[in-house]
Scaffold this motif. Structure first.
Motif, PDB file in Angstrom:
ATOM      1  N   GLY A 105     -20.109 -30.017  18.147  1.00 20.63           N
ATOM      2  CA  GLY A 105     -20.900 -28.833  18.508  1.00 20.63           C
ATOM      3  C   GLY A 105     -22.240 -28.887  17.812  1.00 20.63           C
ATOM      4  O   GLY A 105     -22.327 -29.176  16.620  1.00 20.63           O
ATOM      5  N   GLY A 106     -23.319 -28.614  18.578  1.00 21.37           N
ATOM      6  CA  GLY A 106     -24.678 -28.765  18.045  1.00 21.37           C
ATOM      7  C   GLY A 106     -24.909 -28.038  16.732  1.00 21.37           C
ATOM      8  O   GLY A 106     -25.368 -28.624  15.741  1.00 21.37           O
TER       9      GLY A 106
ATOM     10  N   ILE B 292     -15.130 -27.216  14.623  1.00 16.97           N
ATOM     11  CA  ILE B 292     -16.062 -26.837  15.697  1.00 16.97           C
ATOM     12  C   ILE B 292     -16.537 -25.412  15.466  1.00 16.97           C
ATOM     13  O   ILE B 292     -15.943 -24.653  14.708  1.00 16.97           O
ATOM     14  CB  ILE B 292     -15.400 -26.948  17.095  1.00 16.97           C
ATOM     15  N   GLY B 293     -17.638 -25.089  16.148  1.00 16.73           N
ATOM     16  CA  GLY B 293     -18.150 -23.720  16.022  1.00 16.73           C
ATOM     17  C   GLY B 293     -17.612 -22.848  17.146  1.00 16.73           C
ATOM     18  O   GLY B 293     -16.929 -23.316  18.055  1.00 16.73           O
TER      19      GLY B 293
ATOM     20  N   VAL C 246     -19.412 -37.624  13.053  1.00 20.12           N
ATOM     21  CA  VAL C 246     -19.921 -37.003  14.281  1.00 20.12           C
ATOM     22  C   VAL C 246     -19.786 -38.042  15.378  1.00 20.12           C
ATOM     23  O   VAL C 246     -20.132 -39.202  15.171  1.00 20.12           O
ATOM     24  CB  VAL C 246     -21.410 -36.601  14.107  1.00 20.12           C
ATOM     25  N   PHE C 247     -19.270 -37.644  16.537  1.00 22.73           N
ATOM     26  CA  PHE C 247     -19.152 -38.550  17.683  1.00 22.73           C
ATOM     27  C   PHE C 247     -19.605 -37.737  18.878  1.00 22.73           C
ATOM     28  O   PHE C 247     -18.917 -36.798  19.284  1.00 22.73           O
ATOM     29  CB  PHE C 247     -17.690 -39.005  17.840  1.00 22.73           C
TER      30      PHE C 247
ATOM     31  N   GLY D 160     -35.013 -32.886  30.116  1.00 26.08           N
ATOM     32  CA  GLY D 160     -36.143 -31.962  30.040  1.00 26.08           C
ATOM     33  C   GLY D 160     -35.907 -30.682  29.258  1.00 26.08           C
ATOM     34  O   GLY D 160     -36.849 -30.083  28.755  1.00 26.08           O
ATOM     35  N   ASP D 161     -34.680 -30.222  29.175  1.00 22.27           N
ATOM     36  CA  ASP D 161     -34.386 -28.996  28.419  1.00 22.27           C
ATOM     37  C   ASP D 161     -32.880 -28.900  28.231  1.00 22.27           C
ATOM     38  O   ASP D 161     -32.108 -29.417  29.048  1.00 22.27           O
ATOM     39  CB  ASP D 161     -34.898 -27.764  29.165  1.00 22.27           C
ATOM     40  N   GLY D 162     -32.468 -28.223  27.182  1.00 26.33           N
ATOM     41  CA  GLY D 162     -31.031 -28.070  26.966  1.00 26.33           C
ATOM     42  C   GLY D 162     -30.736 -27.683  25.532  1.00 26.33           C
ATOM     43  O   GLY D 162     -31.613 -27.192  24.812  1.00 26.33           O
ATOM     44  N   ILE D 163     -29.497 -27.917  25.130  1.00 28.39           N
ATOM     45  CA  ILE D 163     -29.069 -27.629  23.763  1.00 28.39           C
ATOM     46  C   ILE D 163     -29.295 -28.894  22.943  1.00 28.39           C
ATOM     47  O   ILE D 163     -28.702 -29.942  23.226  1.00 28.39           O
ATOM     48  CB  ILE D 163     -27.578 -27.216  23.734  1.00 28.39           C
ATOM     49  N   PRO D 164     -30.178 -28.824  21.941  1.00 30.66           N
ATOM     50  CA  PRO D 164     -30.480 -30.040  21.184  1.00 30.66           C
ATOM     51  C   PRO D 164     -29.358 -30.420  20.223  1.00 30.66           C
ATOM     52  O   PRO D 164     -28.673 -29.552  19.686  1.00 30.66           O
ATOM     53  CB  PRO D 164     -31.741 -29.670  20.403  1.00 30.66           C
TER      54      PRO D 164
END
Lengths: 176, 201
Positions: A112-113, A47-48, A5-6, A138-142
């Motif tokens: 991809g998360g 990737i997804g 993972v990079f 503060g918010d987003g895709i973890p």
């Protein structure tokens, strides 16, 4: 076969804003922080669907001639992919890894998360290279999600860059 | 505690050379951003012998934390406006516990900006924000964090109590210092990004 993972994330652990924006990353992705060397060592990307859709919106296909596997159980439209090698697979991470290994792939880059979380959960990632951007958004895709158990890591190296990026490489410790 | 009346404020502004007290968030955190497991367990925190916490603590004379974060410290030494751990005054923020000293802890129910402002008008050392996540979010909402010194543990827990729960606006930082230890712990230190050049440590 190795799986790596990079990825870049904010200090509060997000890889993109909720709408997919990457504006909090340094301009142009920041100064070179080893991505080129890393991608040169990769035989195939996994990737997804969401990452695939994001990447389709880029002006150019970013993966060159590298083999790209998009994981999805829905049928995907590859007609807009220009100058790249892309294919679809479905199935659990372990199956994907077996298929790729069987076809001679030695180094897989998972991106991809959701895909990273699935492969981490399945214990299939050996190397984690995380670049931390000096911001709390503060918010987003973890980046990270739920896991079946703790995953312990062995620290390999950490480097920092003038823009404030801190890149840390870890190996996943395998339980005996 | 005296109210933040005008005379005190003017006094503070008349001495701009007084060195500023920084609010420093310093916590151990998992790589996936947790400060504790869901049940509060901290077994995963590596107490790295190379990290001299006693030396680090010398830069502080106040620790602030949320009510749920720490057990009451042992009370030894005099209390200088807070329950003391040696020379450090310990304050716990709580909206529910009656303000004042109980069980070795000084509880405050002021809003963080007021409390921090009052602290900063008096000379002193830095202020250690020990978490938890909810208090950290309150501090970030009001842009009260001057620096973050994060001890990043080489572990993914998968779930737990987040250090940075959602609900604060973006805050930009600059990297001040980082160090990787043999134990696998990475200490990364960030200062609030401002127009002024960051102070050197």
């Amino acid at each position: 076969m190795n799986v790596s993972v990079f990825i870049g994330m904010s200090v509060d652990g997000f890889i993109a804003r909720r709408n997919g924006d990457l504006d909090f990353l340094p301009e142009g992705g920041g100064e070179p922080h080893g991505y080129d060397e890393f991608i040169a060592s990769v035989d195939a990307l996994v990737i997804g669907r969401k990452t695939f859709e994001t990447v389709l919106s880029f002006p150019n296909w970013p993966y060159g001639k590298r083999r790209v596997v998009v994981l999805s159980s829905r049928s995907l439209d590859f007609s807009h992919v220009r100058g790249g090698f892309v294919e679809q697979m479905a199935g659990p991470p372990a199956e994907i890894v077996s298929k790729l290994a069987a076809s001679g792939v030695q180094h897989v880059y998972v991106d991809g998360g959701i895909t990273i979380q699935r492969f981490l959960s399945a214990g299939l990632v050996q190397r984690l290279i995380i670049t931390r951007v000096p911001v709390l958004i503060g918010d987003g895709i973890p980046l990270f999600g739920v896991l079946p158990r703790d995953i312990w890591l062995r620290h390999v190296a950490t480097q920092h860059y003038p823009s404030g990026l801190v890149k840390t490489e870890y190996r996943v410790v395998v339980d005996s | 505690m005296p109210a933040a009346t005008s005379p005190r404020k003017i006094e503070a502004e008349a001495h701009p050379a007084a060195s500023p007290r920084n609010v420093v968030l310093c916590v151990a955190v998992s790589l996936d951003g947790y400060i504790a497991r869901p049940d509060g367990a901290a077994d995963w925190i590596i107490m790295d012998p190379e990290l001299d916490l006693q030396a680090y603590a010398k830069a502080f004379d106040v620790i602030v934390a949320g009510r749920k974060t720490l057990p009451p410290p042992k009370t030894e030494g005099k209390a200088k406006g807070g329950a003391s751990m040696g020379d450090i005054a310990y304050y716990a923020f709580s909206r529910t516990v009656r303000p004042g000293k109980h069980g070795g802890v000084e509880y405050v129910n002021q809003a963080p900006p007021e409390f921090i402002h009052q602290l900063k008008t008096r000379p002193g050392k830095d202020i250690w924000l020990f978490g938890g996540g909810e208090l950290t979010r309150e501090f970030l909402k009001k842009d009260l964090i001057d620096r973050m010194d994060l001890g990043i543990m080489p572990v993914l827990l998968g779930e737990g109590i987040p250090l940075f729960p959602r609900g604060f606006p973006q805050r930009n930082f600059t990297l001040v210092k980082f160090q990787a230890y043999k134990s696998g712990v990475v200490m990364a230190s960030y200062a609030r990004k401002s127009a002024k050049p960051p102070e050197k440590r």
